[in-house]
Design a protein around this motif. Structure first.
Motif, mmCIF file in Angstrom:
data_model
loop_
_atom_site.group_PDB
_atom_site.id
_atom_site.type_symbol
_atom_site.label_atom_id
_atom_site.label_comp_id
_atom_site.label_asym_id
_atom_site.label_seq_id
_atom_site.Cartn_x
_atom_site.Cartn_y
_atom_site.Cartn_z
ATOM 1 N N THR A 399 -130.482 -23.593 -13.159
ATOM 2 C CA THR A 399 -129.999 -24.340 -12.727
ATOM 3 C C THR A 399 -130.254 -25.446 -13.761
ATOM 4 O OG1 THR A 399 -129.388 -25.652 -10.762
ATOM 5 C CG2 THR A 399 -131.497 -25.739 -11.441
ATOM 6 N N TRP A 400 -128.452 -25.659 -14.040
ATOM 7 C CA TRP A 400 -128.370 -27.551 -14.885
ATOM 8 C C TRP A 400 -128.117 -28.554 -13.593
ATOM 9 C CZ3 TRP A 400 -129.440 -26.169 -19.220
ATOM 10 C CH2 TRP A 400 -128.875 -24.989 -20.381
ATOM 11 N N GLY A 401 -129.018 -29.781 -13.681
ATOM 12 C CA GLY A 401 -128.542 -30.484 -12.806
ATOM 13 C C GLY A 401 -126.990 -31.592 -13.800
ATOM 14 N N ILE A 402 -126.717 -31.695 -12.118
ATOM 15 C CA ILE A 402 -125.095 -32.362 -12.157
ATOM 16 C C ILE A 402 -125.239 -34.138 -12.104
ATOM 17 C CG2 ILE A 402 -122.909 -32.718 -11.994
ATOM 18 C CD1 ILE A 402 -123.505 -30.557 -13.551
ATOM 19 N N PHE A 403 -126.290 -34.745 -11.322
ATOM 20 C CA PHE A 403 -125.874 -36.066 -11.500
ATOM 21 C C PHE A 403 -127.206 -36.232 -10.848
ATOM 22 C CE2 PHE A 403 -123.070 -34.678 -7.313
ATOM 23 C CZ PHE A 403 -124.114 -36.245 -6.717
ATOM 24 N N SER A 404 -127.569 -37.491 -10.786
ATOM 25 C CA SER A 404 -129.531 -38.058 -9.292
ATOM 26 C C SER A 404 -129.179 -39.061 -8.981
ATOM 27 C CB SER A 404 -130.327 -37.942 -10.639
ATOM 28 O OG SER A 404 -131.622 -38.216 -9.995
ATOM 29 N N LEU A 405 -128.864 -39.018 -7.600
ATOM 30 C CA LEU A 405 -129.308 -40.256 -6.987
ATOM 31 C C LEU A 405 -128.031 -41.134 -7.557
ATOM 32 C CD1 LEU A 405 -133.069 -41.189 -7.507
ATOM 33 C CD2 LEU A 405 -132.266 -39.652 -6.052
ATOM 34 N N ILE A 406 -126.923 -41.065 -7.187
ATOM 35 C CA ILE A 406 -125.398 -41.821 -7.701
ATOM 36 C C ILE A 406 -125.343 -42.243 -6.736
ATOM 37 C CG2 ILE A 406 -125.222 -41.540 -9.818
ATOM 38 C CD1 ILE A 406 -123.072 -39.324 -8.789
ATOM 39 N N ARG A 407 -124.368 -43.612 -6.051
ATOM 40 C CA ARG A 407 -123.780 -43.920 -4.974
ATOM 41 C C ARG A 407 -122.200 -43.132 -5.092
ATOM 42 N NH1 ARG A 407 -125.658 -49.678 -4.221
ATOM 43 N NH2 ARG A 407 -127.913 -50.012 -3.420
ATOM 44 N N PRO A 408 -122.315 -42.947 -4.131
ATOM 45 C CA PRO A 408 -120.493 -41.976 -3.930
ATOM 46 C C PRO A 408 -119.568 -43.174 -3.782
ATOM 47 C CG PRO A 408 -121.492 -41.300 -1.732
ATOM 48 C CD PRO A 408 -122.807 -42.575 -3.017
ATOM 49 N N ARG A 409 -118.943 -43.884 -4.823
ATOM 50 C CA ARG A 409 -118.413 -45.064 -4.797
ATOM 51 C C ARG A 409 -116.804 -44.181 -5.297
ATOM 52 N NH1 ARG A 409 -121.869 -50.573 -6.014
ATOM 53 N NH2 ARG A 409 -123.160 -50.757 -4.340
ATOM 54 N N GLY A 410 -115.432 -44.319 -4.442
ATOM 55 C CA GLY A 410 -114.381 -43.976 -5.209
ATOM 56 C C GLY A 410 -114.509 -43.035 -5.455
ATOM 57 N N GLU A 411 -112.833 -42.421 -5.104
ATOM 58 C CA GLU A 411 -112.290 -40.537 -5.793
ATOM 59 C C GLU A 411 -112.251 -41.161 -7.637
ATOM 60 O OE1 GLU A 411 -111.354 -38.280 -4.671
ATOM 61 O OE2 GLU A 411 -111.701 -38.830 -2.383
ATOM 62 N N ASP A 412 -112.646 -41.847 -8.173
ATOM 63 C CA ASP A 412 -112.890 -42.238 -9.744
ATOM 64 C C ASP A 412 -114.496 -41.163 -9.687
ATOM 65 O OD1 ASP A 412 -112.727 -41.545 -12.115
ATOM 66 O OD2 ASP A 412 -112.835 -43.741 -12.206
ATOM 67 N N ILE A 413 -115.315 -41.355 -9.150
ATOM 68 C CA ILE A 413 -117.063 -40.522 -9.030
ATOM 69 C C ILE A 413 -117.545 -39.808 -8.810
ATOM 70 C CG2 ILE A 413 -119.382 -41.292 -8.044
ATOM 71 C CD1 ILE A 413 -118.631 -44.645 -8.624
ATOM 72 N N LEU A 414 -116.173 -39.535 -7.725
ATOM 73 C CA LEU A 414 -116.202 -38.069 -6.928
ATOM 74 C C LEU A 414 -115.577 -36.936 -7.679
ATOM 75 C CD1 LEU A 414 -116.201 -35.760 -4.458
ATOM 76 C CD2 LEU A 414 -114.064 -36.583 -3.524
ATOM 77 N N ASN A 415 -114.151 -37.682 -8.521
ATOM 78 C CA ASN A 415 -113.265 -37.043 -9.587
ATOM 79 C C ASN A 415 -114.305 -36.487 -10.603
ATOM 80 O OD1 ASN A 415 -111.151 -36.518 -8.139
ATOM 81 N ND2 ASN A 415 -110.616 -38.281 -8.565
ATOM 82 N N TYR A 416 -114.851 -37.291 -11.137
ATOM 83 C CA TYR A 416 -115.857 -37.218 -12.355
ATOM 84 C C TYR A 416 -116.894 -36.035 -12.288
ATOM 85 C CZ TYR A 416 -118.598 -38.350 -16.874
ATOM 86 O OH TYR A 416 -118.941 -37.873 -17.611
ATOM 87 N N VAL A 417 -117.465 -35.760 -10.866
ATOM 88 C CA VAL A 417 -118.426 -35.230 -10.688
ATOM 89 C C VAL A 417 -117.902 -33.878 -10.758
ATOM 90 C CG1 VAL A 417 -120.697 -34.128 -9.090
ATOM 91 C CG2 VAL A 417 -119.915 -36.973 -9.398
ATOM 92 N N LYS A 418 -116.610 -33.880 -10.842
ATOM 93 C CA LYS A 418 -116.495 -32.764 -10.294
ATOM 94 C C LYS A 418 -115.731 -32.193 -12.063
ATOM 95 C CE LYS A 418 -114.058 -32.691 -5.630
ATOM 96 N NZ LYS A 418 -112.382 -33.091 -4.832
ATOM 97 N N GLU A 419 -115.124 -33.154 -12.803
ATOM 98 C CA GLU A 419 -115.671 -32.195 -13.581
ATOM 99 C C GLU A 419 -117.031 -31.878 -14.633
ATOM 100 O OE1 GLU A 419 -113.482 -34.667 -17.820
ATOM 101 O OE2 GLU A 419 -113.471 -35.780 -16.151
ATOM 102 N N LEU A 420 -117.579 -32.735 -14.383
ATOM 103 C CA LEU A 420 -118.812 -31.897 -14.668
ATOM 104 C C LEU A 420 -119.387 -31.199 -13.947
ATOM 105 C CD1 LEU A 420 -120.709 -35.615 -14.817
ATOM 106 C CD2 LEU A 420 -120.520 -34.784 -16.523
ATOM 107 N N ASN A 421 -119.092 -30.830 -12.866
ATOM 108 C CA ASN A 421 -119.736 -29.704 -12.649
ATOM 109 C C ASN A 421 -118.586 -28.045 -12.991
ATOM 110 O OD1 ASN A 421 -121.233 -28.134 -10.012
ATOM 111 N ND2 ASN A 421 -119.396 -27.487 -9.322
ATOM 112 N N ALA A 422 -117.208 -28.543 -13.148
ATOM 113 C CA ALA A 422 -116.175 -27.451 -13.305
ATOM 114 C C ALA A 422 -116.639 -26.985 -15.364
ATOM 115 C CB ALA A 422 -114.640 -27.533 -13.242
ATOM 116 N N THR A 423 -117.187 -28.294 -16.049
ATOM 117 C CA THR A 423 -117.533 -27.974 -17.200
ATOM 118 C C THR A 423 -118.671 -27.377 -17.532
ATOM 119 O OG1 THR A 423 -116.993 -30.568 -18.187
ATOM 120 C CG2 THR A 423 -118.461 -29.130 -18.846
ATOM 121 N N ALA A 424 -119.859 -27.232 -16.415
ATOM 122 C CA ALA A 424 -121.169 -26.325 -16.736
ATOM 123 C C ALA A 424 -121.242 -24.953 -16.719
ATOM 124 C CB ALA A 424 -122.126 -27.050 -15.444
#
Length: 665
Positions: A399-424
């Motif tokens: 398994t590939w880790g995408i993030f660890s213990l980040i705070r979900p503040r705003g759409e920008d972080i959520l969208n970036y997490v989605k981009e990391l996941n899609a890239t993986a």
């Protein structure tokens, strides 16, 4: 016959002369700090190296600064028609490389390999100067922007000089080997796969390739010759099939080698090792080749006492030995990847691996872990690609880790997490993605797997609240593929009579007893819980952190120097190690106590009923949880010899009842 013999010798010499050559550049470096402005007092060092060893020894401060490494290397005139590359396996963290005063490249990120071509900057037939500048300071546009780990500045892994022909398997593709073995159709009777080969050339439009796949026994099970067109930014794809494959699994870690030769005379040959297995996941667990695996995992940081992050192969060997003695079957590469050698060993031993991307947040409120700039985001994507592509062929990585213990503040972080996941997922569709979270929010629904990091009974609530939390999780979020992670600090040099933790725990006062009781409580609640696909212990070993008191995070089951195992180590060994039984008395380091009323606790996985003797008198014991035992309350005075037996196993301790004053209530 004589003429034939000579012809064969000349052919072998030609192949050897034309083939790729790799030379270690680990010795004869000079090191000095950038602030020194001169190399007059430079130190002679070998790699791996870090400039923070004095801080580890308590003789100096942990430094985030810039250092210079320089050495010379003679390049023969005969190589003038070849290509030369410098490969760095790890440099913490922003690295600039100069050859003979010319800048040849920059790498931004401290945990992955990178390669620069230096052919155009070489003076052939002469000595050439290499200068490497390294900065381990925080940067707002480089991941991680927040971390509790030390960034041990320097060239902390190996450096190589690679010499090739003009057409070669690319050493430049994200620091990888340039060969990727993609599994496709998969049955018990055969595996259909492709070898994707990235070719770098200065002149050719096509090339001849040979693929040889060898079984774990060394037999050639597939061979093929192809002639293919070379296209920029596209690999050459060679399909192959293996009949009756020996699959890789934790029980049987079967490994195949795949060799790719380039050119009619094999001007370049690269061999990678891999294994074939199928990963399935669901809320009911993770399956390898159709068999459910109960993940018993430990988190592993990147350093140890005395060497910091400049780890040698022997350090990885001893760490794996202790991890396997514990009985763990999985390892999390905390925040970022370990060295290739570590994953090679995991492949061989059947240890499962979770590799993190360095998008993380330390538990310090002032840290800025996400800036949202395009440079920050691009760097995260770049590092994620390097993490996956450099480690793609390891079957142990599941398994590939995408993030660890980040705070979900705003759409920008959520969208970036989605981009990391899609890239993986675009780079590797065969493995699930995973995230480690201690917050609510939509970011928890992006990755394929989620690991909930808990500190109930420490930072908030009580340990038994885990029962309520589990019930709510399984009722409301049963569709999620959930696991759990936990662990807090315990210092073996701090022992306490009082098991009650204060409302606010200080990292300066972390008695081992608190650490033990937290793990005992969680083990009763979560170990063996079928609702989780895995249990992850934070951490296997203590690790260096300038951000904590005494420069160490004390969360580990084993001390930073690997010399002392805490009581919790033996708890999990009793629960997880099915090959070697455990019998262990707890709190042996608390050998002077003040209360005359004592309770003896211990762990046992022995088949035989344990017998507890106190001053030669047998004392009744109770099994309060799997492998956890306690005695009745016993009255003690003076010196008391405690002996525990179960079959051929035995453990003992001395407890002295003293007259220490109680603190005022």
């Amino acid at each position: 016959m004589r003429r034939l013999f000579i012809t064969i010798i000349l052919l072998c010499v030609a192949v050897a002369t034309n083939a790729r050559e790799v030379f270690s550049l680990n010795d004869n470096w000079k090191f000095f700090f950038k602030a020194e402005t001169s190399s007059d007092n430079a130190l002679s060092v070998s790699l791996p190296h870090t400039w923070n060893l004095d801080a580890l020894a308590g003789q100096g401060q942990y430094m985030q600064t810039m250092g210079n490494y320089t050495r010379s290397v003679y390049i023969p005139q005969e190589w003038s028609d070849k290509r030369l590359f410098l490969k760095f396996y790890g440099s913490q963290g922003v690295t600039d490389v100069y050859i003979n005063g010319y800048h040849v490249g920059e790498h931004r990120g401290g945990w992955t390999a990178f390669t620069f071509e230096i052919s155009k900057n070489i003076n052939f037939g002469q000595e050439n100067t290499i200068l490497v500048t390294v900065s381990n300071a925080y940067h707002n546009d480089i991941l991680p922007g927040s971390s509790e780990l030390n960034f041990y500045g320097g060239l902390y892994r190996e450096v190589e000089l690679i010499v090739t022909q003009p057409t070669t398997i690319s050493p430049l593709y994200y620091g990888s080997d340039g060969i990727f073995i993609h599994q496709q159709e998969f049955t018990d009777n055969s595996v259909n796969a492709v070898a994707a080969v990235w070719i770098s050339t200065l002149k050719d439009k096509a090339c001849d390739l040979e693929i040889v796949v060898r079984s774990p026994q060394g037999d050639a099970v597939f061979t093929k010759y192809v002639k293919e067109r070379i296209e920029q930014d596209k690999p050459i794809v060679i399909p192959f099939t293996i009949d009756e494959p020996l699959l890789w699994s934790p029980e049987e870690p079967n490994l195949y080698t795949v060799s790719i030769g380039v050119g009619m005379r094999f001007e370049d040959v690269v061999t990678v090792t891999t294994g074939f297995r199928k990963i399935d996941y669901s809320p009911s667990g993770i399956k390898i080749n159709g068999k459910r695996i109960d993940i018993k995992g430990v988190t592993l940081a990147h350093d140890r006492s005395g060497v910091g992050g400049a780890l040698q192969t022997r350090h990885y060997d001893s760490d794996i030995e202790q991890i396997m003695d514990l009985g763990a079957n999985a390892v999390r590469s905390f925040t970022s990847p370990h060295a290739q050698y570590f994953y090679n060993r995991c492949d061989e031993e059947g240890l499962l691996v979770w590799v993190d991307t360095p998008f993380t947040r330390a538990p310090f409120l002032s840290d800025m872990y996400f800036t949202g700039t395009s440079r920050f985001k691009d760097n995260g994507i770049q590092q994620l690609k390097e993490v996956i592509l450099q480690n793609y062929n390891h079957p142990s990585i599941i398994t590939w880790g995408i993030f660890s213990l980040i705070r979900p503040r705003g759409e920008d972080i959520l969208n970036y997490v989605k981009e990391l996941n899609a890239t993986a997922k675009s780079l590797d569709a065969t493995r699930p993605t995973v995230a480690c979270s201690n917050h609510n929010g939509d970011i928890n629904f992006v990755s394929d797997l989620i690991v909930w990091q808990q500190n109930l009974g420490w930072g908030r609530g009580m340990i038994d609240d885990i029962t309520i939390w589990k019930q709510r999780l399984f009722k409301n979020w049963k569709h999620l593929n959930s696991a759990i992670a936990y662990g807090e600090g315990g210092n073996i040099d701090q022992q306490s009579e009082d098991s009650k933790k204060p409302a606010k725990v200080s990292d300066r006062w972390l008695p081992e007893r608190w650490h033990t009781e937290l793990h005992e409580g969680y083990a009763r609640q979560v170990v063996g819980e079928k609702g989780f696909w895995g249990v992850w212990i934070n951490d296997m070993f203590e690790f260096g952190s300038s951000r904590y008191a005494y420069g160490i995070s004390h969360r580990g089951l084993v001390t930073f120097d690997r010399k002392d195992k805490k009581d919790a180590y033996y708890l999990y060994r009793a629960l997880w190690n099915s090959k070697s039984p455990t019998l262990h008395l707890t709190e042996k380091r608390r050998n002077v106590r003040q209360d005359t009323l004592q309770v003896i606790r211990f762990y046992s996985s022995a088949k035989e009923q344990p017998i507890l003797l106190i001053n030669r008198d047998t004392v009744a014991v109770r099994n309060i949880a799997p492998c956890q035992f306690t005695s009745d309350t016993v009255v003690m005075h003076g010196r008391n010899r405690i002996v525990l037996r179960a079959g051929e196993l035995e453990d003992e301790q001395m407890i002295t009842i003293g007259n220490a004053l109680r603190p005022r209530q």
